[in-house]
Design a protein around this motif. Structure first.
Motif, mmCIF file in Angstrom:
data_model
loop_
_atom_site.group_PDB
_atom_site.id
_atom_site.type_symbol
_atom_site.label_atom_id
_atom_site.label_comp_id
_atom_site.label_asym_id
_atom_site.label_seq_id
_atom_site.Cartn_x
_atom_site.Cartn_y
_atom_site.Cartn_z
ATOM 1 N N ALA A 226 0.832 -1.204 0.000
ATOM 2 C CA ALA A 226 0.000 0.000 0.000
ATOM 3 C C ALA A 226 0.867 1.255 0.000
ATOM 4 C CB ALA A 226 -0.925 -0.006 1.217
ATOM 5 N N PHE A 227 1.937 1.243 0.800
ATOM 6 C CA PHE A 227 2.841 2.392 0.837
ATOM 7 C C PHE A 227 3.550 2.588 -0.502
ATOM 8 C CE2 PHE A 227 3.337 1.849 5.680
ATOM 9 C CZ PHE A 227 2.300 2.738 5.902
ATOM 10 N N ALA A 228 3.873 1.487 -1.155
ATOM 11 C CA ALA A 228 4.567 1.579 -2.442
ATOM 12 C C ALA A 228 3.626 1.962 -3.576
ATOM 13 C CB ALA A 228 5.244 0.246 -2.759
ATOM 14 N N ASP A 229 2.329 1.809 -3.346
ATOM 15 C CA ASP A 229 1.354 2.074 -4.408
ATOM 16 C C ASP A 229 0.873 3.521 -4.369
ATOM 17 O OD1 ASP A 229 -0.453 1.862 -6.433
ATOM 18 O OD2 ASP A 229 -1.848 0.540 -5.384
ATOM 19 N N ARG A 230 -0.117 3.816 -3.520
ATOM 20 C CA ARG A 230 -0.734 5.145 -3.540
ATOM 21 C C ARG A 230 -0.756 5.821 -2.177
ATOM 22 N NH1 ARG A 230 -6.524 4.274 -5.964
ATOM 23 N NH2 ARG A 230 -6.371 2.339 -4.748
ATOM 24 N N VAL A 231 -0.323 5.122 -1.129
ATOM 25 C CA VAL A 231 -0.431 5.655 0.228
ATOM 26 C C VAL A 231 0.891 6.284 0.655
ATOM 27 C CG1 VAL A 231 -0.897 5.085 2.630
ATOM 28 C CG2 VAL A 231 -2.156 3.914 0.818
ATOM 29 N N GLN A 232 0.806 7.475 1.260
ATOM 30 C CA GLN A 232 1.977 8.137 1.811
ATOM 31 C C GLN A 232 2.052 7.840 3.304
ATOM 32 O OE1 GLN A 232 1.866 12.307 0.972
ATOM 33 N NE2 GLN A 232 1.500 12.023 -1.221
ATOM 34 N N GLY A 233 3.121 7.191 3.739
ATOM 35 C CA GLY A 233 3.252 6.878 5.153
ATOM 36 C C GLY A 233 4.330 5.855 5.399
ATOM 37 N N THR A 234 4.404 5.404 6.643
ATOM 38 C CA THR A 234 5.406 4.417 7.014
ATOM 39 C C THR A 234 4.935 3.645 8.245
ATOM 40 O OG1 THR A 234 7.739 4.081 7.571
ATOM 41 C CG2 THR A 234 6.658 5.988 8.538
ATOM 42 N N PHE B 129 -4.550 -12.906 1.677
ATOM 43 C CA PHE B 129 -4.310 -12.638 0.257
ATOM 44 C C PHE B 129 -5.423 -11.817 -0.407
ATOM 45 C CE2 PHE B 129 -1.494 -16.353 0.743
ATOM 46 C CZ PHE B 129 -0.343 -15.846 0.153
ATOM 47 N N ILE B 130 -6.645 -11.897 0.105
ATOM 48 C CA ILE B 130 -7.771 -11.277 -0.586
ATOM 49 C C ILE B 130 -8.371 -10.112 0.207
ATOM 50 C CG2 ILE B 130 -10.076 -11.672 -1.543
ATOM 51 C CD1 ILE B 130 -9.215 -14.526 -2.165
ATOM 52 N N ILE B 131 -8.790 -10.368 1.436
ATOM 53 C CA ILE B 131 -9.526 -9.360 2.193
ATOM 54 C C ILE B 131 -8.611 -8.278 2.764
ATOM 55 C CG2 ILE B 131 -11.014 -8.951 4.181
ATOM 56 C CD1 ILE B 131 -12.394 -10.355 1.875
ATOM 57 N N PHE B 132 -7.560 -8.675 3.469
ATOM 58 C CA PHE B 132 -6.741 -7.708 4.198
ATOM 59 C C PHE B 132 -6.054 -6.684 3.292
ATOM 60 C CE2 PHE B 132 -3.067 -6.298 6.711
ATOM 61 C CZ PHE B 132 -3.735 -5.851 7.852
ATOM 62 N N PRO B 133 -5.467 -7.072 2.149
ATOM 63 C CA PRO B 133 -4.835 -6.054 1.294
ATOM 64 C C PRO B 133 -5.795 -4.963 0.841
ATOM 65 C CG PRO B 133 -4.116 -8.245 0.644
ATOM 66 C CD PRO B 133 -5.223 -8.431 1.635
ATOM 67 N N PHE B 134 -7.024 -5.341 0.419
ATOM 68 C CA PHE B 134 -8.019 -4.346 0.029
ATOM 69 C C PHE B 134 -8.405 -3.478 1.218
ATOM 70 C CE2 PHE B 134 -8.743 -7.367 -3.468
ATOM 71 C CZ PHE B 134 -8.777 -6.482 -4.538
ATOM 72 N N MET B 135 -8.579 -4.114 2.365
ATOM 73 C CA MET B 135 -9.036 -3.400 3.548
ATOM 74 C C MET B 135 -7.999 -2.377 4.016
ATOM 75 S SD MET B 135 -10.398 -5.104 7.109
ATOM 76 C CE MET B 135 -11.571 -6.154 6.236
ATOM 77 N N ILE B 136 -6.741 -2.782 4.105
ATOM 78 C CA ILE B 136 -5.716 -1.884 4.637
ATOM 79 C C ILE B 136 -5.450 -0.728 3.682
ATOM 80 C CG2 ILE B 136 -3.698 -3.104 3.692
ATOM 81 C CD1 ILE B 136 -4.009 -1.578 7.215
ATOM 82 N N GLU B 137 -5.481 -0.976 2.362
ATOM 83 C CA GLU B 137 -5.234 0.109 1.417
ATOM 84 C C GLU B 137 -6.396 1.098 1.413
ATOM 85 O OE1 GLU B 137 -4.034 0.853 -3.282
ATOM 86 O OE2 GLU B 137 -3.807 -1.125 -2.366
ATOM 87 N N TYR B 138 -7.613 0.583 1.498
ATOM 88 C CA TYR B 138 -8.780 1.464 1.535
ATOM 89 C C TYR B 138 -8.757 2.350 2.777
ATOM 90 C CZ TYR B 138 -13.593 2.850 2.559
ATOM 91 O OH TYR B 138 -14.709 3.560 2.894
#
Length: 254
Positions: A48-56, A125-134
């Motif tokens: 998520a940080f490498a994609d569109r999210v600014q943070g650490t 693999f499915i739920i958490f990645p979408f959830m955390i990025e959103y």
């Protein structure tokens, strides 16, 4: 009455001790590899940080790192120990079952373990990645998402463990249907209450936003529907006999 329950209490104590020892032994091994475990766990937020999210991801308190490492090691230890936990659970329940019902011990242990792992993998693999990025994208144009390690790990464990336990629903339905405790009709009647319970559980585990709750609640509702189909196949509800004044062939034979 207490004397009658005493053997069952002693047996329960024995099963709990064996399960606990297995988790502790697995925890010691997993804690030695906590860095490798954490490297896998932080992949979704790093993506998520490498994609569109600014943070650490950062450590905010002195003990946060070690508590997070211990929590992840416990999650890994619990997952590894699930076959032993299900085995001990079965050994506690088995004395009250008939001989033919005890034959499902291996399917119960095997499918129980497999479904828990499948639920955890589904979440990872499915739920958490979408959830955390959103979640992290919300307001990210206004501020950076500097997330503490402890809060991220705690959220990860709630979601993964929640799905792992939720995926046991079809296994539980199969077991209860085999011993005659539930039917597809009883599950259908309880459906509206089950939906309410599912959304309450989803609200507790996930952040307070509708999208995250739906991401968790919808798969759980589908699992409940699968449980109804399993119960229908294993132990269908008996349909009432239609009354008729005409004599049946069996009546004529008798």
């Amino acid at each position: 009455m207490f004397e009658e329950l005493k053997p069952h209490i002693q047996d329960l104590r024995k099963r709990l001790i064996i399960a606990l020892v297995s988790v502790i032994a697995a925890f010691i091994v997993c804690f030695a590899f906590w860095k490798q475990i954490f490297a896998i766990v932080k992949i979704p937020i790093e993506s998520a940080f490498a994609d569109r999210v600014q943070g650490t991801l950062m450590q905010l308190t002195p003990l946060e790192g070690i508590f997070s490492a211990m929590s992840l090691s416990f999650l890994a230890a619990f997952t590894i120990s699930t076959p032993i936990i299900f085995w001990q659970l079965w050994l506690f329940v088995a004395p009250g079952l008939y001989k033919n019902e005890k034959k499902i011990i291996l399917p119960f242990v095997g499918f129980g373990t497999a479904m828990f792992i499948l639920g955890a993998l589904f979440a990872y693999f499915i739920i958490f990645p979408f959830m955390i990025e959103y979640i992290l994208l919300f307001g990210n144009d206004m501020f950076e998402a500097n997330i503490s390690v402890e809060s991220y790990v705690g959220f990860f464990i709630r979601v993964v463990l929640g799905f792992g336990i939720a995926f046991e629903l079809p296994v539980l339905a199969y077991f209860l249907a085999r011993v005659g405790m539930i039917t597809d009709e009883s599950l259908k009647k309880f459906f509206k209450y089950a939906v309410v319970i599912i959304f309450v559980v989803a609200a507790i585990i996930t952040p307070p936003d509708p999208f995250s709750q739906l991401l968790m609640a919808i798969p759980l509702v589908l699992l409940y529907g699968l449980s109804i189909l399993i119960a229908k196949f294993i132990n269908p509800a008996k349909k009432p006999l239609e009354s008729s004044s005409e004599p049946t062939s069996s009546d004529l034979d008798s």
